[in-house]
Motif scaffolding. Structure first.
Motif, PDB file in Angstrom:
ATOM      1  N   HIS A 187      -5.158 -14.345 -11.065  1.00 10.48           N
ATOM      2  CA  HIS A 187      -4.530 -15.170 -10.638  1.00 10.48           C
ATOM      3  C   HIS A 187      -4.692 -15.993 -10.494  1.00 10.48           C
ATOM      4  O   HIS A 187      -5.295 -17.166 -11.150  1.00 10.48           O
ATOM      5  CB  HIS A 187      -3.211 -14.903  -9.317  1.00 10.48           C
ATOM      6  CG  HIS A 187      -2.125 -14.229  -9.974  1.00 10.48           C
ATOM      7  ND1 HIS A 187      -1.968 -13.052 -10.384  1.00 10.48           N
ATOM      8  CD2 HIS A 187      -0.848 -15.009 -11.049  1.00 10.48           C
ATOM      9  CE1 HIS A 187      -0.637 -12.491 -11.473  1.00 10.48           C
ATOM     10  NE2 HIS A 187      -0.358 -13.589 -11.066  1.00 10.48           N
TER      11      HIS A 187
ATOM     12  N   TYR B  49       2.733 -23.541  -7.098  1.00 11.83           N
ATOM     13  CA  TYR B  49       2.201 -23.514  -8.343  1.00 11.83           C
ATOM     14  C   TYR B  49       2.954 -23.491  -9.585  1.00 11.83           C
ATOM     15  O   TYR B  49       2.599 -22.941 -10.005  1.00 11.83           O
ATOM     16  CB  TYR B  49       1.983 -21.979  -8.026  1.00 11.83           C
ATOM     17  CG  TYR B  49       2.357 -20.601  -7.970  1.00 11.83           C
ATOM     18  CD1 TYR B  49       3.107 -20.174  -9.119  1.00 11.83           C
ATOM     19  CD2 TYR B  49       2.832 -20.148  -6.869  1.00 11.83           C
ATOM     20  CE1 TYR B  49       3.833 -19.214  -8.928  1.00 11.83           C
ATOM     21  CE2 TYR B  49       3.384 -19.095  -6.487  1.00 11.83           C
ATOM     22  CZ  TYR B  49       4.192 -18.579  -7.674  1.00 11.83           C
ATOM     23  OH  TYR B  49       4.854 -17.318  -7.652  1.00 11.83           O
TER      24      TYR B  49
ATOM     25  N   VAL C 137      -0.269 -21.619  -0.886  1.00  9.57           N
ATOM     26  CA  VAL C 137       0.143 -21.669  -2.218  1.00  9.57           C
ATOM     27  C   VAL C 137       1.346 -20.814  -2.160  1.00  9.57           C
ATOM     28  O   VAL C 137       1.387 -19.577  -2.267  1.00  9.57           O
ATOM     29  CB  VAL C 137      -1.442 -21.848  -3.017  1.00  9.57           C
ATOM     30  CG1 VAL C 137      -0.258 -21.257  -4.653  1.00  9.57           C
ATOM     31  CG2 VAL C 137      -1.434 -22.375  -2.980  1.00  9.57           C
TER      32      VAL C 137
ATOM     33  N   GLY D 248      -0.519 -16.844  -1.908  1.00  8.71           N
ATOM     34  CA  GLY D 248       0.327 -16.174  -1.461  1.00  8.71           C
ATOM     35  C   GLY D 248       1.593 -16.522  -0.006  1.00  8.71           C
ATOM     36  O   GLY D 248       0.898 -14.923   0.674  1.00  8.71           O
TER      37      GLY D 248
ATOM     38  N   VAL E  13     -11.158  -7.239   2.618  1.00 10.67           N
ATOM     39  CA  VAL E  13     -10.719  -7.508   4.276  1.00 10.67           C
ATOM     40  C   VAL E  13     -10.030  -6.101   3.651  1.00 10.67           C
ATOM     41  O   VAL E  13      -9.614  -5.874   3.086  1.00 10.67           O
ATOM     42  CB  VAL E  13     -10.441  -8.377   5.059  1.00 10.67           C
ATOM     43  CG1 VAL E  13      -8.938  -8.783   4.402  1.00 10.67           C
ATOM     44  CG2 VAL E  13      -9.468  -8.172   6.541  1.00 10.67           C
TER      45      VAL E  13
ATOM     46  N   ALA F 123       3.840 -17.384   1.138  1.00 12.34           N
ATOM     47  CA  ALA F 123       5.016 -16.919   1.968  1.00 12.34           C
ATOM     48  C   ALA F 123       5.612 -14.856   1.730  1.00 12.34           C
ATOM     49  O   ALA F 123       6.253 -14.548   2.403  1.00 12.34           O
ATOM     50  CB  ALA F 123       6.399 -17.378   0.476  1.00 12.34           C
TER      51      ALA F 123
ATOM     52  N   GLY G 284       4.452 -11.692   2.828  1.00  9.81           N
ATOM     53  CA  GLY G 284       4.169 -10.057   4.518  1.00  9.81           C
ATOM     54  C   GLY G 284       2.713 -11.029   5.015  1.00  9.81           C
ATOM     55  O   GLY G 284       2.256 -11.050   6.338  1.00  9.81           O
TER      56      GLY G 284
ATOM     57  N   VAL H 177       0.788  -1.063  -0.013  1.00  7.22           N
ATOM     58  CA  VAL H 177       0.382   0.072   0.021  1.00  7.22           C
ATOM     59  C   VAL H 177       1.236   1.098  -0.109  1.00  7.22           C
ATOM     60  O   VAL H 177       0.561   2.175  -0.768  1.00  7.22           O
ATOM     61  CB  VAL H 177      -1.145  -0.343   1.140  1.00  7.22           C
ATOM     62  CG1 VAL H 177      -0.118   0.222   2.696  1.00  7.22           C
ATOM     63  CG2 VAL H 177      -2.066   1.508   0.907  1.00  7.22           C
TER      64      VAL H 177
HETATM   65  N1  LIG Z   1      -6.819  -5.109   1.834  1.00  4.85           N
HETATM   66  C1  LIG Z   1      -4.911  -5.375   3.070  1.00  4.85           C
HETATM   67  O1  LIG Z   1      -6.129  -4.901   4.316  1.00  4.85           O
HETATM   68  C2  LIG Z   1      -4.772  -5.260   2.818  1.00  4.85           C
HETATM   69  C3  LIG Z   1      -2.869  -5.480   3.577  1.00  4.85           C
HETATM   70  C4  LIG Z   1      -2.543  -5.840   3.174  1.00  4.85           C
HETATM   71  C5  LIG Z   1      -1.920  -6.418   2.225  1.00  4.85           C
HETATM   72  N2  LIG Z   1      -2.914  -6.135   1.375  1.00  4.85           N
HETATM   73  C6  LIG Z   1      -2.140  -6.229  -0.702  1.00  4.85           C
HETATM   74  O2  LIG Z   1      -2.857  -7.858  -0.323  1.00  4.85           O
HETATM   75  C7  LIG Z   1      -0.985  -8.300  -0.875  1.00  4.85           C
HETATM   76  C8  LIG Z   1      -0.553  -9.277  -0.747  1.00  4.85           C
HETATM   77  O3  LIG Z   1       0.549  -8.099   0.471  1.00  4.85           O
HETATM   78  P1  LIG Z   1       1.391  -8.707   0.754  1.00  4.85           P
HETATM   79  O4  LIG Z   1       2.512  -7.272   2.047  1.00  4.85           O
HETATM   80  O5  LIG Z   1       1.301  -9.930   1.491  1.00  4.85           O
HETATM   81  O6  LIG Z   1       2.370  -8.917  -0.648  1.00  4.85           O
HETATM   82  P2  LIG Z   1       4.129  -9.252  -0.582  1.00  4.85           P
HETATM   83  O7  LIG Z   1       4.448  -9.850   0.778  1.00  4.85           O
HETATM   84  O8  LIG Z   1       4.244  -8.334  -1.388  1.00  4.85           O
HETATM   85  O9  LIG Z   1       3.954 -10.838  -1.392  1.00  4.85           O
HETATM   86  C9  LIG Z   1       5.132 -11.231  -2.124  1.00  4.85           C
HETATM   87  C10 LIG Z   1       4.973 -12.366  -2.282  1.00  4.85           C
HETATM   88  O10 LIG Z   1       3.502 -13.362  -2.748  1.00  4.85           O
HETATM   89  C11 LIG Z   1       4.155 -14.090  -3.875  1.00  4.85           C
HETATM   90  N3  LIG Z   1       3.271 -14.614  -4.877  1.00  4.85           N
HETATM   91  C12 LIG Z   1       2.772 -13.972  -5.540  1.00  4.85           C
HETATM   92  N4  LIG Z   1       2.743 -14.416  -7.260  1.00  4.85           N
HETATM   93  C13 LIG Z   1       1.811 -15.289  -6.441  1.00  4.85           C
HETATM   94  C14 LIG Z   1       1.407 -16.688  -6.819  1.00  4.85           C
HETATM   95  N5  LIG Z   1       0.651 -16.421  -8.165  1.00  4.85           N
HETATM   96  N6  LIG Z   1       0.731 -17.688  -6.113  1.00  4.85           N
HETATM   97  C15 LIG Z   1       1.535 -17.340  -4.728  1.00  4.85           C
HETATM   98  N7  LIG Z   1       2.056 -16.373  -4.502  1.00  4.85           N
HETATM   99  C16 LIG Z   1       2.766 -15.621  -5.468  1.00  4.85           C
HETATM  100  C17 LIG Z   1       5.259 -14.728  -3.837  1.00  4.85           C
HETATM  101  O11 LIG Z   1       6.120 -15.222  -2.921  1.00  4.85           O
HETATM  102  P3  LIG Z   1       6.592 -16.862  -4.112  1.00  4.85           P
HETATM  103  O12 LIG Z   1       7.754 -15.888  -4.305  1.00  4.85           O
HETATM  104  O13 LIG Z   1       6.499 -18.195  -3.452  1.00  4.85           O
HETATM  105  O14 LIG Z   1       5.543 -16.651  -5.444  1.00  4.85           O
HETATM  106  C18 LIG Z   1       5.956 -13.227  -2.398  1.00  4.85           C
HETATM  107  O15 LIG Z   1       6.549 -14.073  -1.573  1.00  4.85           O
HETATM  108  C19 LIG Z   1      -0.539  -6.898  -2.262  1.00  4.85           C
HETATM  109  O16 LIG Z   1      -1.831  -6.445  -2.843  1.00  4.85           O
HETATM  110  C20 LIG Z   1      -1.130  -5.821  -1.076  1.00  4.85           C
HETATM  111  O17 LIG Z   1      -1.806  -4.279  -1.042  1.00  4.85           O
HETATM  112  C21 LIG Z   1      -3.984  -5.611   1.109  1.00  4.85           C
END
Ligand SMILES: NC(=O)c1ccc[n+]([C@@H]2O[C@H](COP(=O)([O-])OP(=O)(O)OC[C@H]3O[C@@H](n4cnc5c(N)ncnc54)[C@H](OP(=O)(O)O)[C@@H]3O)[C@@H](O)[C@H]2O)c1
Length: 318
Positions: free
Chosen positions: A226, A200, A181, A158, A264, A160, A162, A40
């Motif tokens: 995805h 995956y 996954v 997702g 959420v 792995a 944050g 974000v």
């Molecule tokens: N609604 C909310 O309040 C809220 C809060 C937090 C985050 N978010 C959103 O949620 C998303 C995730 O946030 P985050 O902080 O967890 O992001 P992040 O840490 O940047 O996520 C990166 C991870 O995504 C995995 N990934 C990428 N493509 C994938 C796929 N096709 N299948 C499975 N895993 C995959 C990667 O693992 P691999 O290398 O193993 O693919 C990597 O470790 C973001 O878009 C963020 O903006 C929303």
């Protein structure tokens, strides 16, 4: 640190001296020690949905990015009784309350979005928790009602990242069977968190996921581009919940009539932060810090985060 105005889609970061804002009665001023990097933070710099919302609802003046913050209180508002100067705390800024972001030497946070740090929790670990931890907590325990279910099964897309790596652990600690996954390189990591990994990179995940379900909660941290809504909903047990943390444009009309799909918006309330910190203290929740990066190198941190391959969390340190 503020984002400079520019006609480009994503504005560059620059240091700026800003006048100190006075505290409101229920706010505290924090000397910033560590800040978790969340997608974000860089999404807000673009003139897209979040960036526009920040500019409409947020404080006037330059955009200061960042939500997560851990540090030491240097001043308390006139009606604050829960905290004192010198307390080590963690919290989240909220632009909808006209608060500036946390990529700064000091940040202002409302006390309801702030919790005291137990002595054994370092700033970098705490600073990584607010957005990612609260999102995983709300998705699993509040929307997914995981703590009220018997022998629940959870699928985390997702696993792995944050949010995902905290979700795997929050699921496992309440006795859930957690399937995560991820790509090949993160299989061992996800399994070290207590999850059963589905790789995956080997192709379509639906066969493997189906064999391990049905699931009480399918938590999608990647997005419906995805993993389609019908794929996720097709894996649910009766009374199961599909929780979407990254709603895309095509999901929005659908979310007006949510059924068993919820979205959420992670909010770091004190109760959620205290729950997360308690899990850290008793060893049930470990924050994986991919890299500690000086705050002055935030642009590099955003480039890494934008790449979508960060394992666990990036943390900016002052
Ligand atoms: N609604 C909310 O309040 C809220 C809060 C937090 C985050 N978010 C959103 O949620 C998303 C995730 O946030 P985050 O902080 O967890 O992001 P992040 O840490 O940047 O996520 C990166 C991870 O995504 C995995 N990934 C990428 N493509 C994938 C796929 N096709 N299948 C499975 N895993 C995959 C990667 O693992 P691999 O290398 O193993 O693919 C990597 O470790 C973001 O878009 C963020 O903006 C929303």
């Amino acid at each position: 640190m503020r984002a400079q105005s520019s006609p480009k889609a994503t504005v560059p970061l620059a240091w700026l001296e800003l006048p100190r804002l006075p505290l409101k009665s229920r706010q505290v001023r924090i000397c910033v020690a560590a800040v978790g990097v969340n997608p974000v933070d860089w999404k807000m710099r673009a003139f897209e949905f979040l960036g526009i919302a920040q500019r409409v609802l947020g404080p006037s003046g330059p955009l200061v990015v960042g939500i997560d913050v851990a540090g030491t209180i240097t001043e308390v508002g006139s009606a604050v009784t829960e905290f004192a100067v010198g307390d080590r705390v963690v919290g989240g800024t909220d632009f909808s309350k006209c608060e500036r972001g946390s990529y700064a030497e000091e940040a202002i946070v409302t006390v309801d979005n702030c919790a005291k740090l137990p002595d054994e929790v370092p700033f970098d670990v705490a600073g990584a928790l607010p957005v990612a931890g609260a999102t995983a907590w709300m998705a699993l325990y509040e929307h997914g009602r995981l703590r009220e279910r018997e022998s629940p099964r959870v699928l985390i897309l997702g696993a792995a990242g944050g949010v995902g790596h905290l979700a795997v652990q929050l699921a496992s600690r309440v006795g859930a069977f957690a399937v995560g996954v991820c790509s090949t390189r993160n299989v061992a990591f996800v399994e070290s968190l207590g999850g059963k990994a589905v790789d995956y990179s080997r192709g379509d995940v639906s066969e493997a996921a189906k064999a391990l379900g049905p699931f009480d909660v399918v938590l999608d941290c990647v997005g419906s581009d995805h993993y389609s809504r019908s794929f996720c909903r097709g894996l649910l047990a009766e009374d199961g919940v599909h929780v979407l943390v990254v709603p895309r444009g095509p999901d929005l009309p659908f979310l007006a009539f949510p059924g068993n799909t919820r979205t959420v918006l992670g909010r770091a309330s004190r109760e959620r932060l205290e729950g997360l910190l308690a899990a850290v203290v008793c060893g049930e929740l470990k924050v994986h810090i991919a890299e500690r990066i000086p705050l002055g190198e935030a642009e590099r941190a955003h480039d890494l985060s934008r790449g979508g391959k960060v394992v666990g969390k990036l943390v900016l340190v002052n």
